[in-house]
Design a protein around this motif. Structure first.
Motif, PDB file in Angstrom:
ATOM      1  N   ASN A 152      53.414  14.637  75.835  1.00 12.15           N
ATOM      2  CA  ASN A 152      52.050  14.330  75.434  1.00 12.15           C
ATOM      3  C   ASN A 152      51.401  13.481  76.522  1.00 12.15           C
ATOM      4  N   ALA A 153      50.340  13.990  77.128  1.00 10.65           N
ATOM      5  CA  ALA A 153      49.717  13.293  78.247  1.00 10.65           C
ATOM      6  C   ALA A 153      48.956  12.045  77.814  1.00 10.65           C
ATOM      7  N   THR A 154      48.630  11.922  76.514  1.00  8.38           N
ATOM      8  CA  THR A 154      47.817  10.795  76.053  1.00  8.38           C
ATOM      9  C   THR A 154      48.652   9.641  75.516  1.00  8.38           C
ATOM     10  N   ALA A 155      49.954   9.830  75.336  1.00  8.74           N
ATOM     11  CA  ALA A 155      50.802   8.756  74.813  1.00  8.74           C
ATOM     12  C   ALA A 155      52.225   8.989  75.276  1.00  8.74           C
ATOM     13  N   GLY A 156      52.882   7.933  75.700  1.00  3.48           N
ATOM     14  CA  GLY A 156      54.249   8.074  76.178  1.00  3.48           C
ATOM     15  C   GLY A 156      55.019   6.786  76.043  1.00  3.48           C
ATOM     16  N   GLU A 157      56.044   6.635  76.879  1.00  2.00           N
ATOM     17  CA  GLU A 157      56.906   5.460  76.801  1.00  2.00           C
ATOM     18  C   GLU A 157      56.587   4.434  77.901  1.00  2.00           C
ATOM     19  N   TRP A 158      56.270   4.926  79.108  1.00  2.00           N
ATOM     20  CA  TRP A 158      56.061   4.027  80.248  1.00  2.00           C
ATOM     21  C   TRP A 158      54.843   4.483  81.030  1.00  2.00           C
ATOM     22  N   VAL A 159      54.154   3.523  81.669  1.00  2.00           N
ATOM     23  CA  VAL A 159      52.918   3.873  82.351  1.00  2.00           C
ATOM     24  C   VAL A 159      52.706   2.936  83.544  1.00  2.00           C
ATOM     25  N   GLY A 160      51.973   3.425  84.518  1.00  2.74           N
ATOM     26  CA  GLY A 160      51.521   2.621  85.643  1.00  2.74           C
ATOM     27  C   GLY A 160      50.053   2.891  85.880  1.00  2.74           C
ATOM     28  N   ARG A 161      49.270   1.839  86.155  1.00  5.39           N
ATOM     29  CA  ARG A 161      47.829   2.000  86.346  1.00  5.39           C
ATOM     30  C   ARG A 161      47.386   1.260  87.598  1.00  5.39           C
ATOM     31  N   SER A 162      46.401   1.826  88.266  1.00  5.02           N
ATOM     32  CA  SER A 162      45.847   1.179  89.450  1.00  5.02           C
ATOM     33  C   SER A 162      44.596   0.405  89.086  1.00  5.02           C
ATOM     34  N   GLN A 163      44.125  -0.411  89.997  1.00  5.18           N
ATOM     35  CA  GLN A 163      42.818  -1.028  89.875  1.00  5.18           C
ATOM     36  C   GLN A 163      41.755   0.026  90.198  1.00  5.18           C
ATOM     37  N   PRO A 164      40.517  -0.154  89.739  1.00  4.89           N
ATOM     38  CA  PRO A 164      39.459   0.795  90.112  1.00  4.89           C
ATOM     39  C   PRO A 164      39.335   0.909  91.630  1.00  4.89           C
ATOM     40  N   LEU A 165      39.145   2.138  92.100  1.00  4.12           N
ATOM     41  CA  LEU A 165      39.017   2.376  93.535  1.00  4.12           C
ATOM     42  C   LEU A 165      38.012   3.491  93.773  1.00  4.12           C
ATOM     43  N   ALA A 166      37.509   3.575  94.998  1.00  5.11           N
ATOM     44  CA  ALA A 166      36.528   4.599  95.339  1.00  5.11           C
ATOM     45  C   ALA A 166      37.195   5.977  95.362  1.00  5.11           C
ATOM     46  N   SER A 167      36.503   6.972  94.820  1.00  9.42           N
ATOM     47  CA  SER A 167      37.069   8.326  94.802  1.00  9.42           C
ATOM     48  C   SER A 167      37.133   8.929  96.203  1.00  9.42           C
ATOM     49  N   SER A 168      36.436   8.309  97.181  1.00  7.80           N
ATOM     50  CA  SER A 168      36.416   8.839  98.547  1.00  7.80           C
ATOM     51  C   SER A 168      37.440   8.168  99.459  1.00  7.80           C
ATOM     52  N   VAL A 169      38.277   7.280  98.907  1.00  6.97           N
ATOM     53  CA  VAL A 169      39.231   6.571  99.743  1.00  6.97           C
ATOM     54  C   VAL A 169      40.206   7.560 100.390  1.00  6.97           C
ATOM     55  N   THR A 170      40.566   7.320 101.629  1.00  8.03           N
ATOM     56  CA  THR A 170      41.433   8.252 102.367  1.00  8.03           C
ATOM     57  C   THR A 170      42.868   7.744 102.492  1.00  8.03           C
ATOM     58  N   GLU A 171      43.077   6.432 102.326  1.00  6.51           N
ATOM     59  CA  GLU A 171      44.432   5.898 102.481  1.00  6.51           C
ATOM     60  C   GLU A 171      45.291   6.275 101.277  1.00  6.51           C
ATOM     61  N   PRO A 172      46.578   6.552 101.495  1.00  6.65           N
ATOM     62  CA  PRO A 172      47.475   6.839 100.367  1.00  6.65           C
ATOM     63  C   PRO A 172      47.541   5.633  99.423  1.00  6.65           C
ATOM     64  N   GLN A 173      47.576   5.916  98.125  1.00  4.53           N
ATOM     65  CA  GLN A 173      47.602   4.882  97.107  1.00  4.53           C
ATOM     66  C   GLN A 173      48.992   4.802  96.482  1.00  4.53           C
ATOM     67  N   GLN A 174      49.522   3.573  96.371  1.00  2.95           N
ATOM     68  CA  GLN A 174      50.835   3.375  95.761  1.00  2.95           C
ATOM     69  C   GLN A 174      50.666   3.128  94.266  1.00  2.95           C
ATOM     70  N   LEU A 175      51.429   3.854  93.449  1.00  2.23           N
ATOM     71  CA  LEU A 175      51.337   3.725  91.996  1.00  2.23           C
ATOM     72  C   LEU A 175      52.749   3.651  91.434  1.00  2.23           C
ATOM     73  N   THR A 176      53.067   2.536  90.795  1.00  2.86           N
ATOM     74  CA  THR A 176      54.411   2.310  90.264  1.00  2.86           C
ATOM     75  C   THR A 176      54.368   2.309  88.743  1.00  2.86           C
ATOM     76  N   ILE A 177      55.252   3.073  88.131  1.00  5.30           N
ATOM     77  CA  ILE A 177      55.367   3.098  86.667  1.00  5.30           C
ATOM     78  C   ILE A 177      56.293   1.948  86.279  1.00  5.30           C
ATOM     79  N   ASP A 178      55.720   0.921  85.611  1.00  3.56           N
ATOM     80  CA  ASP A 178      56.489  -0.293  85.372  1.00  3.56           C
ATOM     81  C   ASP A 178      56.164  -0.997  84.065  1.00  3.56           C
ATOM     82  N   THR A 179      55.353  -0.383  83.216  1.00  4.71           N
ATOM     83  CA  THR A 179      54.875  -1.073  82.001  1.00  4.71           C
ATOM     84  C   THR A 179      55.103  -0.205  80.785  1.00  4.71           C
ATOM     85  N   ALA A 180      55.498  -0.848  79.670  1.00  4.20           N
ATOM     86  CA  ALA A 180      55.634  -0.126  78.408  1.00  4.20           C
ATOM     87  C   ALA A 180      54.270   0.401  77.988  1.00  4.20           C
TER      88      ALA A 180
END
Length: 403
Positions: A370-398
């Motif tokens: 289920n894409a809307t509910a799960g066990e663990w999640v990682g979220r980024s801060q708001p960022l520009a949709s045009s950013v070109t640098e790779p973004q690091q995203l770690t799944i670390d929160t219940a």
């Protein structure tokens, strides 16, 4: 619904109290009157008995008077504090009792006739945020079944069908809305657009008539202008497409997320008219290339997940619709992984990553898929949709409630 009936019951009890409490008080007053009458009767009998004894020579005149005085004192003592009130008649008791019995039935009947419990329940349902577009569709379908004369309900149902690429059903919904609300320019434009996509993008006389009628009533009707531009471009009438789309851009607000896509269409149409212009055109917007995301799982969680658990990586607008703009699906076994989210991963044609200035990246692990509910999640801060640098995203929160 339970809260409503509890409130109605409390109000009914309050109304019954106004009827029954005076009746009960009336009964107490009647009982007091009856007791007083009995005491008077006993007094009279005692006086008669004393007078008989006096006539028989048993009591002297002084003794008779003393007996009378004692009987009068007893009468006053027994009737002290008694309330004086009018006698409660038969009619006075029957009318309140009848009203008390009829009030619940009468109130329920009047509410069935004039009440709006269905509207209240629908309002409460729609106040809750839907968790998916499928849930939103189900709510709207139930709404138009309960209230088939709601033009607004049919309109929003048609828009939702279009978001799911169900153009045929959307066309029927918009047709119903037009039949109820009248031939409003916006409804005509939406109806024509749905018919166009339902008919495999084949232009017909009906489509031409609908768009002509809409633009005659409102020359700035956005859906009709956009549709005419698409149809002209598909028919390789690029100059006409540019004309319709330029009219559309002129009436759209600066912050409208679809402006960028329309400007891109104008640029492509110009390239078709003058291929050499393509070599002089500025490079495409970086947002068209999408966002590069490096997704990893926190080391502390690796023993709490299974390799087959689903991993959803998606981007959603920080200010906009709650549905994801672009999404990809992996498994825990694929982590760490690098993914790219772009307009080609859009869930809905109208909502593309490049149409929003700021987004949030989310990676969610869900064992149930289920894409809307799960066990663990990682979220980024708001960022520009045009950013070109790779973004690091770690799944670390219940994961909490779907958000």
């Amino acid at each position: 619904m339970i809260e409503f009936w509890l409130s109605a019951g409390l109000l009914l009890l309050a109304a019954l109290a106004f009827l029954l409490i005076p009746l009960l008080r009336g009964r107490n007053a009647q009982a007091e009157e009856d007791r007083t009458a009995l005491n008077v009767t006993l007094y009279q009998e005692r006086v008669q008995e004393l007078e008989g004894e006096h006539q028989a020579g048993i009591l002297s005149a002084a003794q008779l008077q003393a007996g009378r005085d004692d009987a009068a004192r007893e009468l006053l003592t027994d009737t002290a504090g008694a309330e004086v009130g009018g006698k409660v008649g038969v009619l006075g008791r029957k009318v309140p009792l009848t009203a008390a019995l009829l009030m619940p039935l009468l109130g329920y009947g009047l509410y069935l006739h004039w009440g709006a419990i269905d509207d209240v329940e629908r309002a409460r349902t729609f106040a809750e945020q839907p968790q998916s577009i499928e849930e939103m569709t189900a709510r709207l379908e139930a709404s138009v079944q309960d209230n088939p004369e709601s033009a607004e309900g049919w309109y929003f149902l048609g828009r939702t069908y279009m978001a799911q690429e169900r153009a045929g059903e959307a066309a029927k919904a918009f047709e119903r809305a037009v039949g109820i609300a009248g031939r409003e320019p916006e409804l005509l434009g939406q109806w024509a657009q749905a018919l166009y996509f339902a008919g495999s993008k084949q232009w017909t006389e009906q489509l031409q008539a609908l768009t002509d009628e809409a633009l005659k009533a409102d020359p700035a009707e956005a859906t009709s202008l956009g549709l005419l531009g698409i149809a002209a471009y598909e028919s390789e009438r690029f100059a006409e497409a540019i004309g319709f789309w330029e009219r559309l851009v002129a009436v759209l607000p600066e912050q409208d997320p679809s402006r960028q896509a329309i400007l891109g269409g104008i640029a492509r149409a110009r390239e078709q008219l003058d291929p050499q212009a393509a070599t002089q055109a500025p490079p495409a917007a970086t947002s068209a290339r999408g966002l590069t995301i490096q997704v990893d799982l926190a080391a502390a969680l690796k023993d709490q997940v299974q390799p087959s658990d689903s991993v959803f990586i998606f981007a959603r607008a920080t200010s906009g619709p709650p549905m994801p703009l672009a999404v990809k699906r992996l498994t825990v076994a694929d982590l760490p992984a690098e993914v790219n989210l772009s307009d080609s991963d859009a869930m809905m044609p109208q909502l593309k990553l490049s149409g929003f200035a700021q987004v949030q990246l989310v990676a969610r692990i869900s064992r149930s898929g289920n894409a809307t509910a799960g066990e663990w999640v990682g979220r980024s801060q708001p960022l520009a949709s045009s950013v070109t640098e790779p973004q690091q995203l770690t799944i670390d929160t219940a994961d909490g409630p779907a958000q």
